[in-house]
Design a protein around this motif. Structure first.
Motif, PDB file in Angstrom:
ATOM      1  N   SER A   1       0.824  -1.221   0.000  1.00 54.23           N
ATOM      2  CA  SER A   1       0.000   0.000   0.000  1.00 54.23           C
ATOM      3  C   SER A   1       0.855   1.267   0.000  1.00 54.23           C
ATOM      4  N   GLY A   2       2.127   1.112   0.380  1.00 56.01           N
ATOM      5  CA  GLY A   2       3.016   2.275   0.438  1.00 56.01           C
ATOM      6  C   GLY A   2       2.713   3.231   1.564  1.00 56.01           C
ATOM      7  N   SER A   3       1.951   2.771   2.565  1.00 52.99           N
ATOM      8  CA  SER A   3       1.567   3.639   3.697  1.00 52.99           C
ATOM      9  C   SER A   3       2.669   3.643   4.746  1.00 52.99           C
ATOM     10  N   ARG A   4       3.531   4.630   4.659  1.00 56.29           N
ATOM     11  CA  ARG A   4       4.736   4.646   5.478  1.00 56.29           C
ATOM     12  C   ARG A   4       4.465   4.809   6.964  1.00 56.29           C
ATOM     13  N   GLY A   5       3.362   5.491   7.312  1.00 57.80           N
ATOM     14  CA  GLY A   5       3.070   5.716   8.727  1.00 57.80           C
ATOM     15  C   GLY A   5       2.951   4.426   9.505  1.00 57.80           C
ATOM     16  N   GLY A   6       2.314   3.423   8.898  1.00 55.48           N
ATOM     17  CA  GLY A   6       2.152   2.136   9.568  1.00 55.48           C
ATOM     18  C   GLY A   6       3.450   1.365   9.688  1.00 55.48           C
TER      19      GLY A   6
END
Length: 420
Positions: free
Chosen positions: A192-197
């Motif tokens: 997903s490329g969701s760096r925060g997670g």
């Protein structure tokens, strides 16, 4: 009695489906949880034993009620606010109906593990299809990349805990399924490329390894840690995963922001945070209110304090700053409460059942939910999204009910062992 058992089996099945459908079906988070809430109408004719509810359950219920009513109060105080803003806090109230049902009738709590496993595996298939066949730059399921990534990271962790549970119960087939689920959930998040997670990944893994040090032998623990580090390095090294590119972009965005370019993904987040701080400074006790935030940001942009591109964003992309800016210190206090009280209750069970993994595993999964949400909330306002609220509130309810039923089973076993 047979009807009652079948009824409760359905309730736990729908509870597990809350995980399964949460991000792979449009509004899927509403289906399983909505069915559980509807079935809570059974409280009127199933004659539940409310004597099973103790002080800790009441504290859990209290935290949900107080948070929901604090949000209602914020909407009431926000002149120009919209009535639809009560939707998200109302979901905490709905979750309590599910809790009362799950606490007082019967249980099939082990199904929660399989719900998380199916969610992670199906999400990985969706993520792989979107990335490698459709060609999306970021997998998003049926929501958005950030929510898809964060929720699947949480599901991956829950699968990892389920593998610990099945290992302790000597169920090898379910253990293998859990490990596949853990890899799938975390991989879906990475796609997903969701760096925060991703920030949560090393921190939570250290926490889990520490919690399992007495269950796993030194050899198994060393192999597990080494395998995790190796797999992580491989994922980062392979360009097709997109992880390396996303990390590189974050570094580049920070560099651009320092040089004065705010119009990047990370730069605009910094601008939103700065706007939130200005709103808090203007109204520190109650905040400026949701309805006034856009006008306030418009003024900041006109004065050159923030970049105009940051104005259209509805939230501050940070749960704490979102609460401070729109609901002030009072709003922040209630937000922290909805994290701290459930976390405290689950950690208390972890301390109480240091060697009993039939209880401890459910408590560990429950504790991870506010821990992960606190991390996710550093870069996105998780509680401001329907998916975020539903997964948070109902996951806490399900695992709290599972912990309480596990305790009751242990007490029954203990009483039998004490008989001559």
């Amino acid at each position: 009695m047979k009807f009652k058992n079948n009824y409760m089996s359905l309730v736990w099945l729908f509870s597990a489906c809350t995980f399964t459908f949460s991000v792979i079906i449009n509004d899927g988070h509403d289906y399983g949880s909505g069915l559980v809430v509807l079935m809570s109408l059974g409280l009127f004719f199933l004659k539940p034993d409310f004597k099973l509810i103790d002080k800790e359950d009441c504290l859990f219920i209290f935290s949900f009620l107080v948070y929901a009513f604090s949000m209602y109060f914020a909407v009431f105080m926000d002149i120009g606010g919209e009535i639809r803003d009560i939707d998200k806090p109302t979901r905490f109230i709905f979750a309590l109906f599910a809790l009362l049902l799950l606490l007082t009738i019967s249980n099939r709590k082990e199904w929660l593990w399989y719900g998380a496993i199916s969610c992670s595996f199906l999400s990985f298939l969706v993520a792989a299809y979107q990335r490698f066949f459709i060609g999306l730059s970021r997998a998003e399921g049926e929501t958005n990349p950030i929510m898809f990534g964060n929720i699947n990271m949480l599901m991956g962790f829950i699968c990892l805990i389920s593998s610990i549970y099945f290992f302790s119960q000597r169920k090898p087939f379910s253990l293998i399924l859990s490990l596949i689920g853990a890899v799938s959930g975390i991989s879906a998040s990475l796609l997903s490329g969701s760096r925060g997670g991703w920030v949560a990944l090393p921190l939570i893994m250290i926490f889990l390894f520490w919690q399992c040090k007495d269950l796993l032998s030194n050899r198994v623990l060393k192999i597990s840690v080494s395998s995790f580090i190796l797999v992580l390095c491989v994922i980062i090294a392979i360009p097709q995963t997109g992880v390396q590119n996303r990390i590189g972009k974050a570094v580049y965005n920070v560099s651009e922001y320092i040089q004065g370019n705010s119009k990047t993904s990370v730069g605009l987040r910094f601008e939103m945070w700065e706007a939130a701080i200005h709103m808090f400074q203007d109204s520190p006790i109650f905040g400026v209110g949701a309805s006034q935030s856009e006008a306030f940001k418009d003024e900041l942009a006109e004065n050159g304090i923030i970049h105009p591109a940051a104005v259209p964003y509805i939230t501050a992309h940070n749960d704490m700053l979102e609460a401070l800016s729109k609901r002030g210190l009072i709003g922040l206090a209630f937000l922290i409460m909805i994290y701290i009280i459930p976390l405290h209750l689950f950690l208390k069970k972890l301390r109480l059942y240091k060697e009993n993994w039939r209880v401890r595993s459910y408590a560990l999964a429950g504790a991870l939910i506010p821990m992960c949400y606190f991390d996710f909330g550093l870069t996105v306002a998780m509680i401001n999204y329907k998916e975020g609220v539903m997964v948070y509130a109902f996951s806490l309810v399900y695992f709290w009910a599972a912990v309480r039923w596990s305790e009751r089973e242990e007490q029954i076993v203990g009483m039998k062992e004490e008989r001559p």
